[in-house]
Every structure is written in structure tokens, then in C-alpha cells.
Write an enzyme that holds these catalytic residues in place. Structure first.
Site, PDB file in Angstrom:
ATOM      1  N   HIS A 259      -9.034   0.592 -11.123  1.00 30.76           N
ATOM      2  CA  HIS A 259      -8.629  -0.564 -11.933  1.00 30.76           C
ATOM      3  C   HIS A 259      -8.998  -1.859 -11.210  1.00 30.76           C
ATOM      4  O   HIS A 259      -9.585  -2.777 -11.786  1.00 30.76           O
ATOM      5  CB  HIS A 259      -7.118  -0.473 -12.195  1.00 30.76           C
ATOM      6  CG  HIS A 259      -6.485  -1.753 -12.633  1.00 30.76           C
ATOM      7  ND1 HIS A 259      -6.255  -2.800 -11.767  1.00 30.76           N
ATOM      8  CD2 HIS A 259      -6.031  -2.168 -13.841  1.00 30.76           C
ATOM      9  CE1 HIS A 259      -5.698  -3.803 -12.428  1.00 30.76           C
ATOM     10  NE2 HIS A 259      -5.549  -3.440 -13.682  1.00 30.76           N
ATOM     11  N   ASN A 260      -8.677  -1.930  -9.941  1.00 28.10           N
ATOM     12  CA  ASN A 260      -8.991  -3.143  -9.180  1.00 28.10           C
ATOM     13  C   ASN A 260     -10.498  -3.328  -9.026  1.00 28.10           C
ATOM     14  O   ASN A 260     -10.995  -4.453  -9.048  1.00 28.10           O
ATOM     15  CB  ASN A 260      -8.338  -3.096  -7.791  1.00 28.10           C
ATOM     16  CG  ASN A 260      -6.852  -3.391  -7.858  1.00 28.10           C
ATOM     17  OD1 ASN A 260      -6.229  -3.196  -8.885  1.00 28.10           O
ATOM     18  ND2 ASN A 260      -6.286  -3.854  -6.763  1.00 28.10           N
TER      19      ASN A 260
ATOM     20  N   LYS B 202      -5.326   3.134  -9.778  1.00 29.63           N
ATOM     21  CA  LYS B 202      -5.081   1.701  -9.511  1.00 29.63           C
ATOM     22  C   LYS B 202      -6.258   1.102  -8.729  1.00 29.63           C
ATOM     23  O   LYS B 202      -6.669  -0.035  -8.972  1.00 29.63           O
ATOM     24  CB  LYS B 202      -3.766   1.523  -8.732  1.00 29.63           C
ATOM     25  CG  LYS B 202      -3.508   0.101  -8.217  1.00 29.63           C
ATOM     26  CD  LYS B 202      -3.328  -0.858  -9.355  1.00 29.63           C
ATOM     27  CE  LYS B 202      -3.072  -2.311  -9.065  1.00 29.63           C
ATOM     28  NZ  LYS B 202      -2.999  -2.866  -7.779  1.00 29.63           N
TER      29      LYS B 202
ATOM     30  N   SER C 240       0.159  -2.893 -11.502  1.00 27.58           N
ATOM     31  CA  SER C 240      -0.738  -4.042 -11.664  1.00 27.58           C
ATOM     32  C   SER C 240      -0.084  -5.124 -12.509  1.00 27.58           C
ATOM     33  O   SER C 240       0.736  -4.838 -13.367  1.00 27.58           O
ATOM     34  CB  SER C 240      -2.045  -3.616 -12.324  1.00 27.58           C
ATOM     35  OG  SER C 240      -2.837  -4.765 -12.553  1.00 27.58           O
TER      36      SER C 240
ATOM     37  N   GLU D 221     -11.677  -4.757 -12.094  1.00 29.01           N
ATOM     38  CA  GLU D 221     -11.254  -6.167 -12.083  1.00 29.01           C
ATOM     39  C   GLU D 221     -12.293  -7.025 -11.315  1.00 29.01           C
ATOM     40  O   GLU D 221     -12.656  -8.111 -11.756  1.00 29.01           O
ATOM     41  CB  GLU D 221      -9.878  -6.223 -11.410  1.00 29.01           C
ATOM     42  CG  GLU D 221      -9.228  -7.569 -11.313  1.00 29.01           C
ATOM     43  CD  GLU D 221      -7.897  -7.447 -10.551  1.00 29.01           C
ATOM     44  OE1 GLU D 221      -7.063  -6.589 -10.925  1.00 29.01           O
ATOM     45  OE2 GLU D 221      -7.704  -8.185  -9.577  1.00 29.01           O
TER      46      GLU D 221
HETATM   47  P1  NAP Z   1       3.511  -8.178   1.302  1.00 33.70           P
HETATM   48  O1  NAP Z   1       3.256  -9.580   1.747  1.00 33.70           O
HETATM   49  O2  NAP Z   1       2.362  -7.272   1.128  1.00 33.70           O
HETATM   50  O3  NAP Z   1       4.557  -7.504   2.317  1.00 33.70           O
HETATM   51  C1  NAP Z   1       5.718  -8.161   2.729  1.00 33.70           C
HETATM   52  C2  NAP Z   1       6.888  -7.212   2.701  1.00 33.70           C
HETATM   53  O4  NAP Z   1       6.648  -6.091   3.563  1.00 33.70           O
HETATM   54  C3  NAP Z   1       8.164  -7.877   3.204  1.00 33.70           C
HETATM   55  O5  NAP Z   1       9.246  -7.378   2.467  1.00 33.70           O
HETATM   56  C4  NAP Z   1       8.211  -7.415   4.657  1.00 33.70           C
HETATM   57  O6  NAP Z   1       9.503  -7.434   5.224  1.00 33.70           O
HETATM   58  C5  NAP Z   1       7.726  -5.984   4.506  1.00 33.70           C
HETATM   59  N1  NAP Z   1       7.258  -5.396   5.753  1.00 33.70           N
HETATM   60  C6  NAP Z   1       6.130  -5.721   6.430  1.00 33.70           C
HETATM   61  N2  NAP Z   1       6.029  -4.940   7.533  1.00 33.70           N
HETATM   62  C7  NAP Z   1       7.105  -4.122   7.551  1.00 33.70           C
HETATM   63  C8  NAP Z   1       7.546  -3.088   8.402  1.00 33.70           C
HETATM   64  N3  NAP Z   1       6.842  -2.730   9.481  1.00 33.70           N
HETATM   65  N4  NAP Z   1       8.720  -2.469   8.103  1.00 33.70           N
HETATM   66  C9  NAP Z   1       9.420  -2.814   7.020  1.00 33.70           C
HETATM   67  N5  NAP Z   1       9.051  -3.769   6.156  1.00 33.70           N
HETATM   68  C10 NAP Z   1       7.894  -4.413   6.411  1.00 33.70           C
HETATM   69  O7  NAP Z   1       4.382  -8.236  -0.058  1.00 33.70           O
HETATM   70  P2  NAP Z   1       3.938  -8.324  -1.588  1.00 33.70           P
HETATM   71  O8  NAP Z   1       2.867  -9.338  -1.821  1.00 33.70           O
HETATM   72  O9  NAP Z   1       5.205  -8.417  -2.357  1.00 33.70           O
HETATM   73  O10 NAP Z   1       3.254  -6.904  -1.873  1.00 33.70           O
HETATM   74  C11 NAP Z   1       3.951  -5.677  -1.697  1.00 33.70           C
HETATM   75  C12 NAP Z   1       3.025  -4.527  -2.005  1.00 33.70           C
HETATM   76  O11 NAP Z   1       2.591  -4.629  -3.357  1.00 33.70           O
HETATM   77  C13 NAP Z   1       1.747  -4.509  -1.160  1.00 33.70           C
HETATM   78  O12 NAP Z   1       1.384  -3.185  -0.898  1.00 33.70           O
HETATM   79  C14 NAP Z   1       0.727  -5.152  -2.068  1.00 33.70           C
HETATM   80  O13 NAP Z   1      -0.596  -4.763  -1.761  1.00 33.70           O
HETATM   81  C15 NAP Z   1       1.173  -4.623  -3.413  1.00 33.70           C
HETATM   82  N6  NAP Z   1       0.764  -5.426  -4.570  1.00 33.70           N
HETATM   83  C16 NAP Z   1       0.795  -6.768  -4.531  1.00 33.70           C
HETATM   84  C17 NAP Z   1       0.407  -7.504  -5.636  1.00 33.70           C
HETATM   85  C18 NAP Z   1       0.466  -8.996  -5.607  1.00 33.70           C
HETATM   86  O14 NAP Z   1       0.031  -9.612  -6.603  1.00 33.70           O
HETATM   87  N7  NAP Z   1       0.996  -9.615  -4.563  1.00 33.70           N
HETATM   88  C19 NAP Z   1       0.013  -6.854  -6.800  1.00 33.70           C
HETATM   89  C20 NAP Z   1       0.023  -5.480  -6.825  1.00 33.70           C
HETATM   90  C21 NAP Z   1       0.407  -4.775  -5.702  1.00 33.70           C
HETATM   91  P3  NAP Z   1      10.040  -8.768   5.986  1.00 33.70           P
HETATM   92  O15 NAP Z   1      10.530  -9.668   4.907  1.00 33.70           O
HETATM   93  O16 NAP Z   1      11.143  -8.273   6.866  1.00 33.70           O
HETATM   94  O17 NAP Z   1       8.887  -9.338   6.746  1.00 33.70           O
END
Ligand code: NAP
Length: 478
Positions: free
Chosen positions: A187-188, A184, A130, A191
Site C-alpha cells: 500500500h505504501n 500495508k 493507514s 502511495e
Molecule cells: P513514533 O514517533 O514512531 O514513536 C514514538 C512512540 O514510541 C512513543 O510512544 C515512545 O514512547 C515509544 N517508544 C519509542 N521507543 C520505545 C521503547 N524502546 N520502549 C517503549 N516505547 C518506546 O510514533 P507515531 O508517529 O505515533 O507512530 C507509531 C507507529 O505507527 C510507528 O510504527 C509508525 O511507523 C506507525 N505509523 C505512523 C503513521 C503516521 O502517520 N505517523 C502512520 C501509520 C503508521 P515515549 O513517549 O516514552 O518516548
């Protein structure tokens, strides 16, 4: 390819990229990989000076660049993409290697993946992270699950890159299989409740005092100096005082009033229904977002449903502000108390052995719900690790108790004047429900026995009973 990286990150969108940079800044050699190579290249091009990165275009090279036991963090879109990446990784890994899913996975998926990979001799660590992108870079709150053995090798690295409060890492082993992602999720959920309560407090101050966003922002800034001190109160003060550059209006007034929910709030409520735990604050917060997005229903109701509401007549401005502050604090304690009940129930159900005080401790920094009063929650569980109800800890009994009359005034004024306060109101109803010596559930049990022979217990003797409602109304042992 020399196996020299201590940890790897695959999935280099905003979260993975920042997490990889955080590892590198802490002196780890970090293998980096992304489905599309451009993101890997741009990470190294833009931030290569953060530390030692080993970029790979193929998954095979990425895995080959890791020291054993390999530690691979997956940071991709949750759901199918996570399974796809695991399927690609598994044939390349060996016994004892550790896959860490740091995305927002639903905990039943984590339980399934952990069981499947255990059969293959691999460790699977579902980890809550988080703090958003800023936290991932500068120190998030980290909630790892999985087998305890995996924490022995992985734990020190995760603790190293986590946020620190008073020198204590905001990362600890949570429990087996899906425990980390479960915590987690809750936690959300908390939130969601926290944000809804803040929004209701803002609305009450706006409508009750007719105060501007700027003035309310200053009230929140003042509140942030006391018991309510937290990241969410701090950013609320900031957001409310922000002015839209284009129109010169308060920024909050030019935003469409429809809140979104990505899924973790919904999962928290669904699971609470499964476990039978009343998390009314979180549920009302989730439904309040759904109501805000109910466009056809809102269009049908605005200007049509009669309000028959009173007018605000605040004679003592400071007293009203203090009432709202106390109502916010008390409702917030209810939301946490309910969330920790849910963690306790799941821990019991799945045999996770989660230490609730430790969870409050690792939420003190790095994460979105970081707040001063989490120290008080940790202390409460240190006083009694089996505490049945957080609200019943002496510290909270006193602090919430001091604000009960304020809470009642605020909720009744809101109802009389037609201001929706679902989270404030339901939290107070929970408080009164849980402290009631006798609840009307007795009548419900009688009704159930009447129409469905569902039986009941008596207050005056042991046993299970049924009354012949359609016959002679005699009572029998069921
Ligand atoms: P995201 O938008 O959720 O995902 C994009 C990423 O996933 C890119 O690297 C993409 O690769 C990859 N991807 C998507 N489909 C795929 C597939 N079939 N095979 C391989 N790679 C694939 O990214 P994010 O916002 O950084 O979040 C990542 C994770 O962290 C998620 O689970 C999210 O829920 C969690 N999270 C996010 C936050 C936040 O504030 N954003 C906070 C806590 C947790 P390409 O570049 O090749 O498309």
C-alpha cells in the site's frame, strides 16, 4: 486493579493516542500506557471526555486492567522498540491473549515475532494501519494479519473503529503471520508511485503550459470530479492553491525540492526484487525521491549537463491537459496492477491466500491512497479472483486503452523537451513490455548461453539446450 478494559494501547505518541481515542469514542473501555507516563496523563487530561480510559503508569498495571483474552495494541516506533515492548509484555500475559502490532513493522519481523509468540501460546497480530493521525482518530484502513482465530475476537472491534465506505468497514482479515504488514507495505509503495505520478503531471503542466501553481491546482480540482477522484488528488489541488504567508508566493515554490523516504517504499522495492516481480512504477518513484536528495550529484550536473532539448509548443491547451490526465490515469493503473501482482506473488510464496479484491475494498476509505477507482479494482477481482493481470481486466483494458495515444504523446513530448518523467515513462514501457508478443529477452538468453552456458529453451520444441559457442556451434540437450 479491576480487569475491565476491553482493549489496551501502549505507545501514546500521535498514532497511539488517536487510535486510543477512536476506541474510546466507539464505547470501548480503553487501557492506556506509554513508556513515559506524561503522555498517558496528557491523553486523559486533554481527551478524557472522549470515553472511558484506564490509565496505568506500569506495564503490569496496564495488563492487569485488561479483560481476558487481553487485547494489547502496540503503537511504538517500529523495530527495536517493538521488540522491547513485546519482551516487557510477554511475562505478564497468559495463553490466548492477543498482541497487536499496529506500527509500520517490516513483514519479516512480524513473521519472526508471530512464530516466537505462538510457541508461548500467545496470538500476535501484525496489523497495517493507514490514514495517518487523522485516520487513526476518525477511522483508518486496517489490515490485520495473524491467526484467523484471533480475528474472531479482535476483528469486530477493529471493523468498528475503521473507516466505512457505503457502510462497509475498511478492515478485513488479510492472512496469516506477516500478511497484514506485507499488504500495508505494498500500500505504501503504491502511495509512493501515486505521489510521484501526480508530481510528474504537475511538472508537465507547469513546464508545458507555463501555468501557475494556482492554475494547476484548479486543474487538479477539476480532475478530482472524475475517474481520478482520490484523497491525493484532492490534497494536491489544495496544496497547489495554498499561498505562503511570509512571501506571498505559491507555497509549493518555497519548499526545498528534496523528498524523503521513511523505508516502506524501499522495502517494497527490495521485496519485489526478491520475488522477481516488476513493480517499475513504485521503484521509479522511490528512486526519484533518492535522485531529488542526491545533492552532490545534482550540484555537479545543474548547468553543466547539456540538455539539447526542444521547446514546448502547446497549441491546444485543453487537449494537452487531457493528455496529461489520461497519462496519469493509465500510469496509475499500471502502478496498482504491479502492486497487486506483488501481493499475489507473496501470497503464493508464503501461503497467505490473500483476496486482492478485498484489499482494494479496504483501501477505499481511511487510507492515503483512497480513491474512487478502487471500486473498479474490487469489481475486477470479483469478476475473476484469479485475474493474472489487473490491466487485462476488460474495464481497465478499455479505460487505459482509450488513453494510450495520450500517454505516448505525453511521454515523448517530455523526453523531447527534457522534462524527467520516470514513472510515466517506465509505466508506459511496462505496458508495452507486458503486451509485446515477443521480447528481446531471447537475445539475452542467447548471450547468457554464450558466456556462461546458462542454456535456453526453443520456441519450436520441448527441452533445454546449449550451443557450443567456442567450438563447432553444435547444439546439445542440456
Ligand atoms: P513514533 O514517533 O514512531 O514513536 C514514538 C512512540 O514510541 C512513543 O510512544 C515512545 O514512547 C515509544 N517508544 C519509542 N521507543 C520505545 C521503547 N524502546 N520502549 C517503549 N516505547 C518506546 O510514533 P507515531 O508517529 O505515533 O507512530 C507509531 C507507529 O505507527 C510507528 O510504527 C509508525 O511507523 C506507525 N505509523 C505512523 C503513521 C503516521 O502517520 N505517523 C502512520 C501509520 C503508521 P515515549 O513517549 O516514552 O518516548
Amino acid at each position: 486493579m479491576t480487569a475491565r478494559a476491553q482493549i489496551g494501547v501502549t505507545g501514546l505518541a500521535v498514532m497511539g493516542r488517536n487510535l486510543a481515542r477512536n476506541f474510546a469514542r466507539h464505547g470501548y473501555t480503553v487501557a492506556v500506557h506509554n513508556r513515559s507516563f506524561a503522555k498517558t496523563q496528557s491523553l486523559v487530561a486533554d481527551h478524557g471526555d472522549d470515553g472511558d480510559f484506564v490509565p496505568s503508569e506500569s506495564m503490569a498495571d496496564f495488563v492487569a486492567s485488561l479483560e481476558r483474552p487481553r487485547k494489547v495494541v502496540i503503537m511504538v516506533k517500529a523495530g527495536g522498540p517493538t521488540d522491547a515492548v513485546i519482551a516487557e509484555l510477554v511475562p505478564l500475559l497468559e495463553q490466548g491473549d492477543i498482541i497487536i502490532d499496529a506500527g509500520n513493522a517490516h513483514f519479516p519481523d512480524t513473521r519472526r515475532r508471530e512464530a516466537e509468540l505462538k510457541e508461548k501460546g500467545l496470538h500476535f497480530v501484525g496489523t497495517g494501519v493507514s490514514g495517518g493521525e487523522e485516520g487513526a482518530l476518525n477511522g483508518p484502513s486496517i489490515m490485520p494479519g495473524g491467526a484467523p482465530e484471533s480475528y474472531e475476537t479482535l476483528g469486530p472491534i477493529l471493523e468498528d473503529i475503521s473507516a466505512k465506505v457505503d457502510g462497509v468497514p475498511c478492515c478485513t482479515y488479510v492472512g496469516p503471520d506477516g500478511a497484514g504488514h506485507f499488504v500495508k507495505m505494498v500500500h505504501n509503495g503504491i502511495e509512493y508511485a501515486d505521489m510521484q505520478l501526480i508530481a510528474e503531471a504537475y511538472d508537465l503542466l507547469k513546464q508545458g503550459l507555463g501555468a501557475s501553481a494556482q492554475e494547476i491546482g484548479q486543474i487538479f480540482a477539476e480532475w478530482n470530479k472524475g475517474d481520478l477522484e482520490s484523497f491525493l488528488i484532492e490534497i494536491t489541488a489544495d496544496v497547489l492553491q495554498h499561498v505562503d504567508a511570509e512571501t506571498g508566493k505559491a507555497f509549493v515554490d518555497i519548499i526545498l525540492d528534496r523528498a524523503e523516504q521513511k523505508g516502506t517504499g524501499r522495502w517494497t522495492v527490495q521485496n519485489a526484487l526478491d520475488l522477481g516481480v516488476p513493480i517499475t512504477g513504485i521503484a521509479e518513484a522511490t528512486f526519484a525521491r533518492a535522485l531529488s536528495g542526491s545533492v552532490p550529484q545534482r550540484s555537479a550536473a545543474v548547468g553543466v549537463l547539456p540538455a539539447d532539448a526542444g521547446q514546448w509548443e502547446i497549441t491546444d491547451r485543453d487537449a494537452f491537459i487531457e493528455d496529461v490526465r489520461r497519462a496519469l490515469y493509465s500510469s496509475k493503473v499500471v502502478a496498482y496492477s504491479q502492486g497487486f501482482d506483488q501481493i499475489a506473488a507473496a501470497s503464493e510464496e508464503f501461503g497467505w491466500g490473500i483476496d486482492r479484491g478485498a484489499m482494494a475494498r479496504i483501501w477505499r476509505g481511511g487510507c492515503i491512497i483512497r480513491a474512487r477507482f478502487l471500486n473498479r479494482i474490487t469489481e475486477a477481482y470479483e469478476r475473476d479472483e484469479n485475474l493474472a493481470l489487473l490491466l487485462a481486466d476488460p474495464y481497465f483494458t478499455q479505460t487505459v486503452g482509450e488513453g494510450v495515444s495520450s500517454w505516448r504523446r505525453v511521454v515523448s513530448q517530455a523526453a523531447l523537451n527534457g522534462v524527467p518523467t520516470p514513472a510515466f515513462s517506465s509505466s508506459l514501457a511496462y505496458y508495452d513490455g507486458v503486451r509485446a508478443e515477443r521480447l528481446p529477452a531471447a537475445l539475452i538468453q542467447a548471450q547468457r548461453d554464450f558466456f556462461g552456458a546458462h542454456t535456453y529453451h526453443r520456441v519450436d520444441k520441448e527441452g533445454v539446450f546449449h550451443t557450443e559457442w567456442s567450438g563447432d556451434r553444435s547444439e546439445s540437450n542440456a
